[in-house]
Design an enzyme around this catalytic site. Structure first.
Site, PDB file in Angstrom:
ATOM      1  N   GLY A  99       0.649  -1.246   0.086  1.00  0.00           N
ATOM      2  CA  GLY A  99       0.149  -0.144  -0.325  1.00  0.00           C
ATOM      3  C   GLY A  99       0.938   1.272   0.127  1.00  0.00           C
ATOM      4  O   GLY A  99       1.863   1.346   0.729  1.00  0.00           O
ATOM      5  N   GLY A 118      -0.566   4.519   0.123  1.00  0.00           N
ATOM      6  CA  GLY A 118      -1.216   5.742   0.527  1.00  0.00           C
ATOM      7  C   GLY A 118      -0.493   6.429   1.574  1.00  0.00           C
ATOM      8  O   GLY A 118       0.566   5.972   2.122  1.00  0.00           O
ATOM      9  N   ALA A 148      -0.811   5.721   5.031  1.00  0.00           N
ATOM     10  CA  ALA A 148      -0.282   4.893   6.137  1.00  0.00           C
ATOM     11  C   ALA A 148       0.808   4.139   5.416  1.00  0.00           C
ATOM     12  O   ALA A 148       1.916   4.072   6.213  1.00  0.00           O
ATOM     13  CB  ALA A 148      -1.445   3.876   6.200  1.00  0.00           C
ATOM     14  N   GLY A 149       0.860   3.593   4.201  1.00  0.00           N
ATOM     15  CA  GLY A 149       1.986   2.880   3.560  1.00  0.00           C
ATOM     16  C   GLY A 149       3.214   3.517   3.629  1.00  0.00           C
ATOM     17  O   GLY A 149       4.297   3.199   3.863  1.00  0.00           O
ATOM     18  N   PHE A 175     -14.474  21.138  12.671  1.00  0.00           N
ATOM     19  CA  PHE A 175     -15.046  19.608  12.099  1.00  0.00           C
ATOM     20  C   PHE A 175     -15.956  19.170  13.020  1.00  0.00           C
ATOM     21  O   PHE A 175     -16.277  19.922  13.927  1.00  0.00           O
ATOM     22  CB  PHE A 175     -13.707  18.789  11.739  1.00  0.00           C
ATOM     23  N   ASP A 192      -8.694  -5.362  -0.669  1.00  0.00           N
ATOM     24  CA  ASP A 192      -7.891  -6.519  -0.787  1.00  0.00           C
ATOM     25  C   ASP A 192      -7.061  -6.944   0.363  1.00  0.00           C
ATOM     26  O   ASP A 192      -6.956  -8.147   0.814  1.00  0.00           O
ATOM     27  CB  ASP A 192      -6.804  -5.984  -1.778  1.00  0.00           C
ATOM     28  N   GLN A 194     -19.112   3.757   8.499  1.00  0.00           N
ATOM     29  CA  GLN A 194     -19.526   5.209   8.387  1.00  0.00           C
ATOM     30  C   GLN A 194     -20.325   5.712   7.362  1.00  0.00           C
ATOM     31  O   GLN A 194     -19.695   5.723   6.347  1.00  0.00           O
ATOM     32  CB  GLN A 194     -18.126   6.124   8.844  1.00  0.00           C
ATOM     33  N   HIS A 231     -21.011   9.082   5.619  1.00  0.00           N
ATOM     34  CA  HIS A 231     -20.804  10.683   5.804  1.00  0.00           C
ATOM     35  C   HIS A 231     -22.130  11.604   5.343  1.00  0.00           C
ATOM     36  O   HIS A 231     -22.890  11.007   4.281  1.00  0.00           O
ATOM     37  CB  HIS A 231     -19.640  10.961   4.788  1.00  0.00           C
ATOM     38  N   LEU A 266     -17.828  13.169  -2.293  1.00  0.00           N
ATOM     39  CA  LEU A 266     -17.939  14.084  -0.863  1.00  0.00           C
ATOM     40  C   LEU A 266     -17.828  15.180  -0.992  1.00  0.00           C
ATOM     41  O   LEU A 266     -17.033  15.898  -1.947  1.00  0.00           O
ATOM     42  CB  LEU A 266     -16.608  13.373  -0.078  1.00  0.00           C
ATOM     43  N   GLU A 324     -16.781  17.820   5.514  1.00  0.00           N
ATOM     44  CA  GLU A 324     -17.280  18.299   6.626  1.00  0.00           C
ATOM     45  C   GLU A 324     -16.804  19.645   6.852  1.00  0.00           C
ATOM     46  O   GLU A 324     -17.563  20.369   7.466  1.00  0.00           O
ATOM     47  CB  GLU A 324     -17.096  17.386   7.751  1.00  0.00           C
ATOM     48  N   ARG A 378     -20.856  12.430  12.881  1.00  0.00           N
ATOM     49  CA  ARG A 378     -21.309  11.973  11.572  1.00  0.00           C
ATOM     50  C   ARG A 378     -22.561  10.837  11.645  1.00  0.00           C
ATOM     51  O   ARG A 378     -23.529  10.949  10.909  1.00  0.00           O
ATOM     52  CB  ARG A 378     -20.143  11.232  10.741  1.00  0.00           C
ATOM     53  N   HIS A 409     -18.689   5.938   3.341  1.00  0.00           N
ATOM     54  CA  HIS A 409     -17.662   6.710   3.324  1.00  0.00           C
ATOM     55  C   HIS A 409     -16.392   6.089   4.011  1.00  0.00           C
ATOM     56  O   HIS A 409     -15.206   6.126   3.410  1.00  0.00           O
ATOM     57  CB  HIS A 409     -17.763   8.145   4.339  1.00  0.00           C
ATOM     58  N   GLU A 464      -6.324   2.999   7.096  1.00  0.00           N
ATOM     59  CA  GLU A 464      -7.952   2.401   7.190  1.00  0.00           C
ATOM     60  C   GLU A 464      -8.200   0.961   7.080  1.00  0.00           C
ATOM     61  O   GLU A 464      -9.050   0.144   7.632  1.00  0.00           O
ATOM     62  CB  GLU A 464      -8.630   3.216   5.893  1.00  0.00           C
ATOM     63  N   ARG A 500     -16.180   7.441  13.664  1.00  0.00           N
ATOM     64  CA  ARG A 500     -14.726   8.275  13.547  1.00  0.00           C
ATOM     65  C   ARG A 500     -15.204   9.638  13.413  1.00  0.00           C
ATOM     66  O   ARG A 500     -16.149  10.115  12.807  1.00  0.00           O
ATOM     67  CB  ARG A 500     -13.847   7.955  12.217  1.00  0.00           C
ATOM     68  N   SER A 542      -8.548  10.184  10.581  1.00  0.00           N
ATOM     69  CA  SER A 542      -8.234   9.240   9.738  1.00  0.00           C
ATOM     70  C   SER A 542      -6.612   9.413   9.391  1.00  0.00           C
ATOM     71  O   SER A 542      -5.885   8.603   9.491  1.00  0.00           O
ATOM     72  CB  SER A 542      -8.982   8.955   8.725  1.00  0.00           C
ATOM     73  N   LEU A 543      -6.730  10.583   8.644  1.00  0.00           N
ATOM     74  CA  LEU A 543      -5.186  10.962   8.335  1.00  0.00           C
ATOM     75  C   LEU A 543      -4.102  11.119   9.258  1.00  0.00           C
ATOM     76  O   LEU A 543      -3.142  10.380   9.183  1.00  0.00           O
ATOM     77  CB  LEU A 543      -5.477  12.293   7.699  1.00  0.00           C
TER      78      LEU A 543
END
Ligand SMILES: Cc1cc2nc3c(=O)[nH]c(=O)nc-3n(C[C@H](O)[C@H](O)[C@H](O)COP(=O)(O)OP(=O)(O)OC[C@H]3O[C@@H](n4cnc5c(N)ncnc54)[C@H](O)[C@@H]3O)c2cc1C
Length: 567
Positions: free
Chosen positions: A10, A12, A14-15, A113, A207, A226, A228, A238, A241, A275, A338, A371, A382, A387-388
């Site tokens: 991954g 993204g 996190a990866g 937020f 995956d 979740q 949104h 999206l 928010e 949310r 979401h 995620e 959440r 999340s970021l």
């Protein structure tokens, strides 16, 4: 055979965080991504990343609001790390070159937020994820991390009960390779596209959840999906928010700001309540006939200047996909799938777990973050912007721990022969001359999930979803690949992804059936109350030949005892 200490699946946020930090502590690291890394879904994050930087804010307040937002299901050891240590991670991003928006004093600007009356969401206009991803990628390229772009992982490898690598396909040639690694970190994102519609990119197909599940890892909190509150009806896109955070209202067909009404508890946070709370209210408005063509309205007209200044992306999305100029007219929106609070169960160091009869034990060599993982910092719901932060902070922790673990063990023994098994599966897929097509099954699955496992659920509907998903899955052996070439065969990838998605759908339904109460995003109309006495515990599922089996894990409570949740 390709060999590294740590294999990160991954590319993204996190990866990248995991790969960067594993590399920084000296491990040899490969990062594999099925898309070019900067095209990962993290790039779509608009609103921002939370950090309690304000003078009137503190990490403790952020943590309490996260615990409350999670409806007390979040593990509080993880939440403390997220909110306390995450602050330094956000500063690090800033020092690496993320050009966060500034306030008049020249400090990082933080917007409001959901789930809080504080402003603590740091952002770059409404393109926060993309900016962070690019800065991290530049940093990664400078380091000794090898990035395998456009490689698709088909299976994980296990040796003596430990994870020791993966088989991946080079999408540009169709060739399979064995990646041998002492530790593997799954950062493959969520499984949003198991639902239709969804705010998630088409590549978000779960995956990694399925890969881990198939080698025995526990998936936890999978019932916590979740919705949104503000997505476009045409395609599920999206609208951040952040718009409500900076003052936009919600209106029903009678022009009423329904979030101020007694029927929703007249919440003090109004449109900025969590949310799950706002999505339920909108759904009730629509169901009770106070909607407009299945939507309610988001009114941004009175914050026109802020829209022009800091919301370019959403104003363009609204014009292009809804034909609405949001500085002039209210925008029809509705709740949409979401985010997955659930995922591969990990501890605060990113280690994955498996079922061991009467509880769980670490699954050696396997880690997860972002995620795809469930360290349960978000519990049953959440907060936006968390999340970021989760990706960056727990990506870092997983990377460091995996690198240290890798330095403590010998190189595993695996044979190249595993490729033949994977190759045969692909040859068999090419040989099918049947007529089912992956996109059609995928759409059917998504619609079933949205209908029966959406904002409101009940037993009969969940059983119906279980039956229908099973029936759709039975047709999988009839799905054929029309493109028989090996080069960039997206037709083949869609068929492989579909198989992973079924595991996600089944585990969501099994978990939702198991939890007989309402908590956070999981609202059972047949069990409308939260029931701490029986259900203040995590639902976890593991793979058996007969489908998902359910077990329960305790919730970690440190400082904050469960209390009624009001906004
Ligand atoms: C539209 C949108 C807006 C959002 N806005 C915000 C926000 O403002 N603030 C916030 O905190 N959160 C936001 N979120 C949530 C947040 O963006 C995501 O939860 C987070 O970015 C996920 O990051 P990740 O690194 O875990 O996964 P992703 O960014 O989804 O990356 C997954 C990676 O895994 C790779 N991969 C997957 N399967 C395979 C495979 N089989 N083989 C090889 N590679 C594979 C992909 O190529 C990709 O690189 C938003 C989400 C969406 C959808």
């Amino acid at each position: 055979m390709i060999e590294y200490d740590v294999l990160v699946i991954g590319g993204g946020l996190a990866g990248m965080s995991a790969a960067l930090h594993a590399g920084e502590v000296g491990a040899s690291v490969a990062m594999v991504s099925k898309v070019y890394p900067t095209r990962s879904h993290s790039a779509a994050a608009q609103g921002g990343i939370n950090a309690a930087l304000g003078i009137e804010d503190s990490w403790e307040v952020h943590a309490y609001e996260t615990v409350k937002g999670s409806d007390f299901l979040g593990d509080q050891d993880a939440i403390e790390i997220l909110c306390r240590d995450g602050i330094q991670d956000v500063f690090a991003l800033e020092h690496w070159g993320v050009i966060f928006d500034r306030n008049e004093e020249g400090n990082i600007h933080m917007r409001g937020f959901g789930g809080t009356d504080k402003s603590r969401t740091c952002h770059v206009g409404d393109m926060t994820g993309q900016t962070i991803l690019h800065v991290m990628y530049e940093r990664l390229l400078r380091m000794n991390v090898k990035s395998y772009d456009e490689w698709f992982v088909t299976t994980l490898l296990m040796e003596e009960g430990a994870c020791c690598g993966a088989v991946a396909m080079d999408i540009t040639s169709g060739k399979l390779e064995v990646f041998k690694a002492k530790a593997v970190i799954i950062c493959t994102g969520g499984c949003g596209r198991v639902y239709e519609p969804s705010t998630n990119g088409l590549i978000v197909t779960g995956d990694g959840l399925s890969l881990a599940y198939r080698v025995g890892a526990l998936l936890m909190d999978m019932e916590m999906v979740q919705y949104h509150p503000t997505t476009l009806p045409a395609n599920g896109f999206l609208i951040t928010e952040g718009a409500r955070g900076e003052g936009a209202y919600l209106l029903n067909s009678e022009g009423e700001r329904f979030m101020q009404e007694e029927r929703y508890g007249a919440t003090t946070l109004e449109e900025k309540a969590s949310r799950d709370v706002v999505s339920r209210a909108e759904t009730i408005e629509i169901q009770e006939g106070r909607g407009i063509d299945g939507c309610v309205l988001l009114d941004c007209r009175h914050i026109k200047d802020r829209i022009l200044e800091a919301f370019h992306q959403i104003s363009e999305l609204a014009i292009d996909y809804a034909g609405v100029d949001i500085t002039q007219d209210p925008l029809p929106i509705r709740p949409g799938m979401h985010y997955m609070m659930g995922g591969i169960k990990t501890d605060i160091d990113g280690r994955c777990y498996r079922h061991n009869g009467d509880g769980s034990e670490p699954l050696p060599g396997l880690y997860s973050a972002g995620e795809a993982a469930c360290v349960s910092a978000h519990g049953a719901n959440r907060l936006g912007g968390n999340s970021l932060l989760d990706c960056v902070t727990f990506g870092r922790k997983a990377g460091v721990h995996a690198a240290e673990y890798a330095s403590s063990i010998n190189s595993p023994n695996i044979s190249e022969a595993v490729i033949e098994v994977e190759e045969q599966k692909i040859v068999d897929l090419f040989a099918r001359s049947t007529n089912e097509r992956a996109p059609a099954l995928r759409l059917e699955m998504g619609e079933i999930m949205h209908t029966f496992t959406g904002v409101f659920r009940e037993e009969a509907g969940l059983l119906e979803a279980e039956r229908r998903i099973h029936a759709v899955r039975e047709r999988y052996p009839e799905v054929s690949v029309h493109d028989k070439g090996r080069v960039f065969n997206t037709d083949l990838l869609a068929v492989l992804e579909l198989d992973f998605m079924f595991d996600c759908a089944e585990t969501i339904i099994a978990s939702a059936l198991a939890r007989k109460e309402s908590r956070g995003a999981h609202t059972r109309t047949d069990y409308p109350e939260r029931d701490d006495e029986n259900w203040l515990k995590h639902v976890a599922v593991y793979h058996t030949p007969d489908g998902p089996a359910v077990t329960y894990l305790p919730v970690t409570i440190t400082k904050w005892q469960p209390e009624a949740r009001q906004y």
